[in-house]
Scaffold this motif. Sequence first.
Motif, PDB file in Angstrom:
ATOM      1  N   VAL A   1       9.953  13.647  -0.514  1.00 17.73           N
ATOM      2  CA  VAL A   1       8.311  13.212   0.030  1.00 17.73           C
ATOM      3  C   VAL A   1       8.482  11.939   0.521  1.00 17.73           C
ATOM      4  O   VAL A   1       8.932  10.969  -0.363  1.00 17.73           O
ATOM      5  CB  VAL A   1       7.537  13.550  -1.060  1.00 17.73           C
ATOM      6  CG1 VAL A   1       6.274  12.775  -0.731  1.00 17.73           C
ATOM      7  CG2 VAL A   1       7.199  14.891  -1.482  1.00 17.73           C
ATOM      8  N   THR A   2       8.113  11.661   1.608  1.00 14.85           N
ATOM      9  CA  THR A   2       7.885  10.276   2.238  1.00 14.85           C
ATOM     10  C   THR A   2       6.341   9.947   2.378  1.00 14.85           C
ATOM     11  O   THR A   2       5.829  10.725   3.065  1.00 14.85           O
ATOM     12  CB  THR A   2       8.587  10.257   3.559  1.00 14.85           C
ATOM     13  OG1 THR A   2      10.044  10.678   3.337  1.00 14.85           O
ATOM     14  CG2 THR A   2       8.804   8.668   4.196  1.00 14.85           C
ATOM     15  N   ILE A   3       6.220   8.545   2.031  1.00 12.91           N
ATOM     16  CA  ILE A   3       4.972   8.172   2.275  1.00 12.91           C
ATOM     17  C   ILE A   3       4.962   7.212   3.367  1.00 12.91           C
ATOM     18  O   ILE A   3       5.843   5.895   3.178  1.00 12.91           O
ATOM     19  CB  ILE A   3       4.469   7.200   0.904  1.00 12.91           C
ATOM     20  CG1 ILE A   3       4.016   8.501  -0.283  1.00 12.91           C
ATOM     21  CG2 ILE A   3       3.128   6.460   1.043  1.00 12.91           C
ATOM     22  CD1 ILE A   3       5.310   9.130  -0.818  1.00 12.91           C
TER      23      ILE A   3
ATOM     24  N   GLY B   1      -3.740   6.782   6.359  1.00 14.82           N
ATOM     25  CA  GLY B   1      -5.005   6.823   7.275  1.00 14.82           C
ATOM     26  C   GLY B   1      -4.930   5.863   8.412  1.00 14.82           C
ATOM     27  O   GLY B   1      -5.895   5.723   9.051  1.00 14.82           O
ATOM     28  N   GLU B   2      -3.886   5.306   8.519  1.00 14.44           N
ATOM     29  CA  GLU B   2      -3.864   4.308   9.770  1.00 14.44           C
ATOM     30  C   GLU B   2      -3.544   4.927  11.110  1.00 14.44           C
ATOM     31  O   GLU B   2      -3.722   4.227  12.105  1.00 14.44           O
ATOM     32  CB  GLU B   2      -2.723   3.251   9.411  1.00 14.44           C
ATOM     33  CG  GLU B   2      -2.968   2.459   8.273  1.00 14.44           C
ATOM     34  CD  GLU B   2      -2.134   1.325   8.020  1.00 14.44           C
ATOM     35  OE1 GLU B   2      -1.165   1.009   8.975  1.00 14.44           O
ATOM     36  OE2 GLU B   2      -2.040   0.823   7.188  1.00 14.44           O
TER      37      GLU B   2
ATOM     38  N   THR C   1      -1.844  12.700   3.303  1.00 11.87           N
ATOM     39  CA  THR C   1      -0.845  13.824   3.424  1.00 11.87           C
ATOM     40  C   THR C   1       0.535  12.972   3.593  1.00 11.87           C
ATOM     41  O   THR C   1       0.649  11.684   3.997  1.00 11.87           O
ATOM     42  CB  THR C   1      -1.164  14.491   4.978  1.00 11.87           C
ATOM     43  OG1 THR C   1      -0.759  13.410   5.953  1.00 11.87           O
ATOM     44  CG2 THR C   1      -2.404  15.151   5.002  1.00 11.87           C
ATOM     45  N   VAL C   2       1.684  13.778   3.228  1.00 14.95           N
ATOM     46  CA  VAL C   2       2.969  13.170   3.233  1.00 14.95           C
ATOM     47  C   VAL C   2       3.848  14.037   4.066  1.00 14.95           C
ATOM     48  O   VAL C   2       3.497  15.181   4.452  1.00 14.95           O
ATOM     49  CB  VAL C   2       3.435  13.133   1.934  1.00 14.95           C
ATOM     50  CG1 VAL C   2       2.765  12.033   1.157  1.00 14.95           C
ATOM     51  CG2 VAL C   2       3.453  14.415   1.153  1.00 14.95           C
TER      52      VAL C   2
ATOM     53  N   ALA D   1       0.929  -1.058  -0.055  1.00 13.02           N
ATOM     54  CA  ALA D   1      -0.123   0.017   0.040  1.00 13.02           C
ATOM     55  C   ALA D   1       0.858   1.300  -0.103  1.00 13.02           C
ATOM     56  O   ALA D   1       0.771   2.307  -0.684  1.00 13.02           O
ATOM     57  CB  ALA D   1      -0.982   0.044   1.263  1.00 13.02           C
ATOM     58  N   LEU D   2       2.091   1.033   0.826  1.00 13.36           N
ATOM     59  CA  LEU D   2       2.940   2.395   0.784  1.00 13.36           C
ATOM     60  C   LEU D   2       3.653   2.586  -0.823  1.00 13.36           C
ATOM     61  O   LEU D   2       3.738   3.826  -1.285  1.00 13.36           O
ATOM     62  CB  LEU D   2       4.132   2.341   1.731  1.00 13.36           C
ATOM     63  CG  LEU D   2       3.637   2.311   3.283  1.00 13.36           C
ATOM     64  CD1 LEU D   2       4.750   1.782   4.242  1.00 13.36           C
ATOM     65  CD2 LEU D   2       3.246   3.593   3.513  1.00 13.36           C
TER      66      LEU D   2
END
Length: 444
Positions: free
Chosen positions: A399-401, A407-408, A416-417, A357-358
């Motif tokens: 940018v880090t995901i 949403g966890e 948001t990141v 998912a990431l």
Amino acid sequence: MEKIVSLCKRRGFIFQSSEIYGGLNGVWDYGPLGVELKNNLKQYWWQVMVRQRDDVVGLDGAILTHPAVLKASGHVDTFTDPMVDCRTCKARLRADQLAEKNGVKQCPNCGGKDLTEARPFNLMFQTQMGASADPASIAYLRPETAQSIFVQFKNVLDVSRKKLPFGIAQIGKAFRNEINPRNFTFRSREFEQMELEYFCRPEQGMDLLAYWLKERIKFYEEIGISRKRLHVLDVPEKERAFYSRGTFDIEYEFPFGRQELEGVAYRTDYDLQQHSRASGKSLDYFDEETKERFVPHVVEPSAGVDRTVLALICDAYDEDSAPDEKGKMETRIVMRFHPRMAPIKCAIFPLLRNKEALVAKAREVQALLRPHMNVFYDEGGAIGRRYRRQDEIGTPFGVTIDFETLGEKGEELRDTVTLRDRDSMKQERVAIKELPQLISSKIR
Ligand code: ATP
């Protein structure tokens, strides 16, 4: 300088040309990051010097040049460096760069004093056009881009319907058989120039010289070169070309010394007069208002692409300290490129590579930003290491995901990141949909 040269190779900015065959002296290849940096520089120059102005148009002239052009410009007869040979070690040396001991000139290679008399050495590369090898088939690789601008002056004037003062700009390769190529890419045998020939009425020449000097200094500041390392040399009359009424060299403090980046010269009407005389074609201008016909004068800001790239790299190089994964401080190499010049604008990192998912979300962010800027996706290694790799090539944003993005950790943080700033290393939380606008506004 050693650190800079090694970083350039290690990270793919600049490689020696034909390296696997031992290298070709004075010739360089730009790697994946180098070509991006160089393109950013050329595009910004074109933007500022051509597209944002009503009074400048562009040209892309040929490299192969008719000998008559370079005869008329003076290059065939006088574009020379004085050269001596050392009879002891056979080195070929520039007469003005010899070492001197107790008033005796010496070879800087072997210390030998048995040197030949100085002889002029023409810096132009000559080649043969067509199948026959007679003198009539000689052509030259241009030693500067300016001459095609002068030679096409009339054509460009006719099609663009410009009124004085107006300019013709060009970016392109030039070739000089330098006797001693040195200082990395600073003095190369194949290089690129960004030149503007700005034509004007004779009485405007000196004012426009001052105007262009100011504009050009502003340009270097806008691409992030620190003003304190830039210097202006007002070239004394005896060192100027005989036809020039004023020349300024814009110099940069390289690690190997203060050296020329660009020359801004008021060349009077010398070039157009020479070509007009030699070709028998009129290269004059008719002023509708005053009903006068005359040969325009010209002010020329002439910059080197490669020298400016090298200045950008030298100016950006910095070392500070940052914590490693365990919180221990370590030296950080950081290229502080202006975001406008940085080869990669934004790096995109999924926090973990093995969380589907990431990764999927990170690929989405990459696709969102890609149409706006050069981005780089990296999922390999600890996040701190990934930041460090980007710092070393000057990527201004990261940018880090993470799990918040998914949403966890609460609905309000979904999509948001973290956006990390290279220089301050500070991170802020921003909505994904705001990223294109937010970053774009800082890289233009
Ligand atoms: P230098 O005195 O350093 O040889 P120049 O005065 O001969 O330079 P110009 O003929 O004024 O240089 O050329 C304009 C610009 O082209 C220079 O300011 C420089 O940025 C670039 N340039 C000239 N020669 C070289 C070279 N051998 N390698 C890289 N760039 C060059």
